[in-house]
Design a protein around this motif. Structure first.
Motif, PDB file in Angstrom:
ATOM      1  N   THR A 201       0.866  -1.174   0.000  1.00  0.00           N
ATOM      2  CA  THR A 201       0.000   0.000   0.000  1.00  0.00           C
ATOM      3  C   THR A 201       0.909   1.234   0.000  1.00  0.00           C
ATOM      4  O   THR A 201       2.125   1.108   0.163  1.00  0.00           O
ATOM      5  CB  THR A 201      -0.893   0.019   1.254  1.00  0.00           C
ATOM      6  N   GLY A 202       0.331   2.407  -0.160  1.00  0.00           N
ATOM      7  CA  GLY A 202       1.136   3.625  -0.149  1.00  0.00           C
ATOM      8  C   GLY A 202       0.412   4.778  -0.808  1.00  0.00           C
ATOM      9  O   GLY A 202      -0.824   4.836  -0.785  1.00  0.00           O
TER      10      GLY A 202
ATOM     11  N   PRO B 186      -0.107  15.679  -9.958  1.00  0.00           N
ATOM     12  CA  PRO B 186      -0.214  17.144 -10.088  1.00  0.00           C
ATOM     13  C   PRO B 186      -1.306  17.738  -9.193  1.00  0.00           C
ATOM     14  O   PRO B 186      -1.263  18.918  -8.859  1.00  0.00           O
ATOM     15  CB  PRO B 186      -0.575  17.338 -11.567  1.00  0.00           C
ATOM     16  N   ASN B 187      -2.294  16.912  -8.811  1.00  0.00           N
ATOM     17  CA  ASN B 187      -3.394  17.439  -7.990  1.00  0.00           C
ATOM     18  C   ASN B 187      -3.403  16.893  -6.576  1.00  0.00           C
ATOM     19  O   ASN B 187      -4.437  16.833  -5.921  1.00  0.00           O
ATOM     20  CB  ASN B 187      -4.735  17.148  -8.675  1.00  0.00           C
ATOM     21  N   GLY B 188      -2.238  16.456  -6.099  1.00  0.00           N
ATOM     22  CA  GLY B 188      -2.161  16.021  -4.701  1.00  0.00           C
ATOM     23  C   GLY B 188      -1.928  14.531  -4.544  1.00  0.00           C
ATOM     24  O   GLY B 188      -1.622  13.825  -5.510  1.00  0.00           O
ATOM     25  N   ASP B 189      -2.084  14.089  -3.291  1.00  0.00           N
ATOM     26  CA  ASP B 189      -1.784  12.705  -2.931  1.00  0.00           C
ATOM     27  C   ASP B 189      -3.021  11.815  -3.028  1.00  0.00           C
ATOM     28  O   ASP B 189      -4.112  12.224  -2.631  1.00  0.00           O
ATOM     29  CB  ASP B 189      -1.263  12.630  -1.485  1.00  0.00           C
ATOM     30  N   ILE B 190      -2.821  10.596  -3.514  1.00  0.00           N
ATOM     31  CA  ILE B 190      -3.913   9.618  -3.612  1.00  0.00           C
ATOM     32  C   ILE B 190      -3.426   8.323  -2.977  1.00  0.00           C
ATOM     33  O   ILE B 190      -2.315   7.859  -3.263  1.00  0.00           O
ATOM     34  CB  ILE B 190      -4.276   9.324  -5.090  1.00  0.00           C
ATOM     35  N   ASN B 191      -4.275   7.725  -2.136  1.00  0.00           N
ATOM     36  CA  ASN B 191      -3.884   6.467  -1.481  1.00  0.00           C
ATOM     37  C   ASN B 191      -4.022   5.289  -2.436  1.00  0.00           C
ATOM     38  O   ASN B 191      -5.037   5.144  -3.123  1.00  0.00           O
ATOM     39  CB  ASN B 191      -4.766   6.212  -0.257  1.00  0.00           C
ATOM     40  N   VAL B 192      -3.010   4.428  -2.440  1.00  0.00           N
ATOM     41  CA  VAL B 192      -3.062   3.173  -3.201  1.00  0.00           C
ATOM     42  C   VAL B 192      -3.605   2.102  -2.260  1.00  0.00           C
ATOM     43  O   VAL B 192      -2.999   1.813  -1.220  1.00  0.00           O
ATOM     44  CB  VAL B 192      -1.670   2.788  -3.729  1.00  0.00           C
ATOM     45  N   GLN B 193      -4.761   1.529  -2.623  1.00  0.00           N
ATOM     46  CA  GLN B 193      -5.444   0.611  -1.708  1.00  0.00           C
ATOM     47  C   GLN B 193      -5.248  -0.856  -2.051  1.00  0.00           C
ATOM     48  O   GLN B 193      -5.378  -1.724  -1.203  1.00  0.00           O
ATOM     49  CB  GLN B 193      -6.942   0.958  -1.687  1.00  0.00           C
ATOM     50  N   GLU B 194      -4.970  -1.118  -3.316  1.00  0.00           N
ATOM     51  CA  GLU B 194      -4.848  -2.502  -3.765  1.00  0.00           C
ATOM     52  C   GLU B 194      -3.961  -2.514  -5.010  1.00  0.00           C
ATOM     53  O   GLU B 194      -4.022  -1.591  -5.813  1.00  0.00           O
ATOM     54  CB  GLU B 194      -6.251  -3.015  -4.121  1.00  0.00           C
ATOM     55  N   VAL B 195      -3.143  -3.553  -5.152  1.00  0.00           N
ATOM     56  CA  VAL B 195      -2.252  -3.631  -6.317  1.00  0.00           C
ATOM     57  C   VAL B 195      -2.306  -5.056  -6.864  1.00  0.00           C
ATOM     58  O   VAL B 195      -2.050  -6.016  -6.134  1.00  0.00           O
ATOM     59  CB  VAL B 195      -0.797  -3.253  -5.934  1.00  0.00           C
ATOM     60  N   ARG B 196      -2.648  -5.176  -8.128  1.00  0.00           N
ATOM     61  CA  ARG B 196      -2.779  -6.500  -8.747  1.00  0.00           C
ATOM     62  C   ARG B 196      -2.217  -6.487 -10.165  1.00  0.00           C
ATOM     63  O   ARG B 196      -2.099  -5.432 -10.774  1.00  0.00           O
ATOM     64  CB  ARG B 196      -4.262  -6.903  -8.840  1.00  0.00           C
ATOM     65  N   GLY B 197      -1.963  -7.666 -10.687  1.00  0.00           N
ATOM     66  CA  GLY B 197      -1.556  -7.789 -12.088  1.00  0.00           C
ATOM     67  C   GLY B 197      -0.101  -8.152 -12.234  1.00  0.00           C
ATOM     68  O   GLY B 197       0.758  -7.593 -11.579  1.00  0.00           O
ATOM     69  N   ARG B 198       0.170  -9.115 -13.117  1.00  0.00           N
ATOM     70  CA  ARG B 198       1.541  -9.586 -13.305  1.00  0.00           C
ATOM     71  C   ARG B 198       2.232  -8.911 -14.495  1.00  0.00           C
ATOM     72  O   ARG B 198       3.432  -8.785 -14.536  1.00  0.00           O
ATOM     73  CB  ARG B 198       1.559 -11.098 -13.482  1.00  0.00           C
ATOM     74  N   GLY B 199       1.447  -8.511 -15.501  1.00  0.00           N
ATOM     75  CA  GLY B 199       2.013  -7.810 -16.652  1.00  0.00           C
ATOM     76  C   GLY B 199       1.901  -6.311 -16.426  1.00  0.00           C
ATOM     77  O   GLY B 199       2.832  -5.665 -15.957  1.00  0.00           O
ATOM     78  N   ASP B 200       0.724  -5.768 -16.747  1.00  0.00           N
ATOM     79  CA  ASP B 200       0.422  -4.382 -16.373  1.00  0.00           C
ATOM     80  C   ASP B 200      -0.031  -4.385 -14.917  1.00  0.00           C
ATOM     81  O   ASP B 200      -1.001  -5.042 -14.570  1.00  0.00           O
ATOM     82  CB  ASP B 200      -0.710  -3.823 -17.247  1.00  0.00           C
TER      83      ASP B 200
ATOM     84  N   VAL C 259      -6.756   3.054  -6.688  1.00  0.00           N
ATOM     85  CA  VAL C 259      -6.659   4.229  -5.816  1.00  0.00           C
ATOM     86  C   VAL C 259      -8.052   4.668  -5.392  1.00  0.00           C
ATOM     87  O   VAL C 259      -9.053   4.111  -5.846  1.00  0.00           O
ATOM     88  CB  VAL C 259      -5.925   5.397  -6.532  1.00  0.00           C
ATOM     89  N   GLU C 260      -8.112   5.680  -4.512  1.00  0.00           N
ATOM     90  CA  GLU C 260      -9.398   6.250  -4.132  1.00  0.00           C
ATOM     91  C   GLU C 260     -10.135   6.676  -5.398  1.00  0.00           C
ATOM     92  O   GLU C 260      -9.518   7.125  -6.355  1.00  0.00           O
ATOM     93  CB  GLU C 260      -9.173   7.483  -3.253  1.00  0.00           C
ATOM     94  N   THR C 261     -11.428   6.535  -5.399  1.00  0.00           N
ATOM     95  CA  THR C 261     -12.212   6.826  -6.602  1.00  0.00           C
ATOM     96  C   THR C 261     -12.047   8.288  -7.048  1.00  0.00           C
ATOM     97  O   THR C 261     -12.010   8.580  -8.222  1.00  0.00           O
ATOM     98  CB  THR C 261     -13.705   6.512  -6.368  1.00  0.00           C
ATOM     99  N   GLU C 262     -11.961   9.198  -6.055  1.00  0.00           N
ATOM    100  CA  GLU C 262     -11.825  10.618  -6.380  1.00  0.00           C
ATOM    101  C   GLU C 262     -10.379  10.942  -6.742  1.00  0.00           C
ATOM    102  O   GLU C 262      -9.575  11.238  -5.868  1.00  0.00           O
ATOM    103  CB  GLU C 262     -12.241  11.465  -5.159  1.00  0.00           C
TER     104      GLU C 262
ATOM    105  N   ARG D 172       4.841  10.661  -8.288  1.00  0.00           N
ATOM    106  CA  ARG D 172       5.864  10.109  -7.401  1.00  0.00           C
ATOM    107  C   ARG D 172       5.157   9.123  -6.460  1.00  0.00           C
ATOM    108  O   ARG D 172       4.198   9.495  -5.780  1.00  0.00           O
ATOM    109  CB  ARG D 172       6.551  11.219  -6.602  1.00  0.00           C
ATOM    110  N   GLY D 173       5.616   7.886  -6.480  1.00  0.00           N
ATOM    111  CA  GLY D 173       5.003   6.863  -5.636  1.00  0.00           C
ATOM    112  C   GLY D 173       5.827   6.641  -4.381  1.00  0.00           C
ATOM    113  O   GLY D 173       7.057   6.673  -4.430  1.00  0.00           O
TER     114      GLY D 173
END
Ligand SMILES: [Zn+2]
Length: 253
Positions: A48-49, A54-68, A73-76, A86-87
């Protein structure tokens, strides 16, 4: 195909901040050209992270996928394709997963050696507690104690953890295919990233994130045993805080 920065070396998993470009968006799912976020796979849960755009910080809630790699992230969010972001990976969770995953390799390998070639048929790596399914086995107290003693012995020795690329044939000459679960890997894949603990104390193909030395693991403690039927037993474990912990790299990759 997203470039997986965390996979480039054992050290690469200690980086937590990276720069990337948004290459695709589908609702609240973001694909970047490169990422340090580990996606769910191999039993290990996702990182997570935060993505700073350019418009601020967004929370990463879930990460999936082996290729792409899809970063949910939050819907908004106001990201558009082409944005530079920057991650930053949540270090506590990442480091806990690294420690848990290296401990899993050690436990699976040692169990194979101690208990007549018992196989690891499943595993779940989480930050607080993890579990391994073994088959065929019927653990009694003495066996569980022995497993933990040998594993903790290796941890205390401070074994180096290293990675390299090997062919299936090379791996099979070092470790029995049953021990490395070679049959679960697609036959089309020839060159595999392998993670080695010490001098062949364990060696296993793996695309997960790992610590650089077993001294970072702390002490393994078993916290549960459960029968899953057909000769399979599940051991749950957690790790006591080690005397030696590493900090993340401050380098932006
Ligand atoms: Zn692994």
């Amino acid at each position: 195909m997203t470039v997986k920065l965390y996979l480039e070396s054992i050290e690469a998993a200690y980086a937590r901040t990276f720069d990337a470009q948004v290459v695709a968006i589908d609702g609240n799912s973001i694909v970047l050209d490169r990422t340090l976020f580990y996606p769910l796979g191999g039993g290990q849960y996702w990182d997570t992270g935060v993505l700073s755009g350019p418009n601020g910080d967004i929370n990463v809630q879930e990460v999936r996928g082996r290729g792409d790699v899809q970063h949910t992230v939050e819907t908004e969010h106001q990201l558009v394709v082409g944005d530079e972001v920057r991650g930053t990976v949540d270090w506590d969770t990442r480091y806990a997963h690294m420690r848990m995953h290296t401990a899993q390799h050690l436990m699976s390998g040692i169990a194979y050696e101690l208990f007549n070639g018992v196989r690891t048929v499943g595993n779940q790596i989480h930050a607080e507690k993890s579990r391994i399914d073994f088959n065929p086995i019927s653990f009694d107290e003495a066996m569980m104690e022995r497993l933990v003693d040998v594993v903790n012995g290796h941890i205390n020795t401070g074994l180096k953890v290293s990675d390299s690329v090997m062919t299936r044939e090379e791996i099979n000459t070092i470790m029995p295919p049953d021990r490395t679960n070679m049959n679960l890997l697609p036959a089309s894949v020839r060159d595999l990233r392998v993670v080695q603990i010490g001098d062949q104390v364990d060696l296993c193909p793996c695309a997960g994130t790992h610590v650089s030395n077993t001294s970072e693991l702390g002490r393994v403690e078993l916290i549960g045993k459960k029968s899953k039927g057909k000769g399979t037993q599940r051991l749950s474990y957690h790790l006591l805080t080690p005397s030696f912990v590493r900090s993340p790299s401050s380098k932006i990759v």
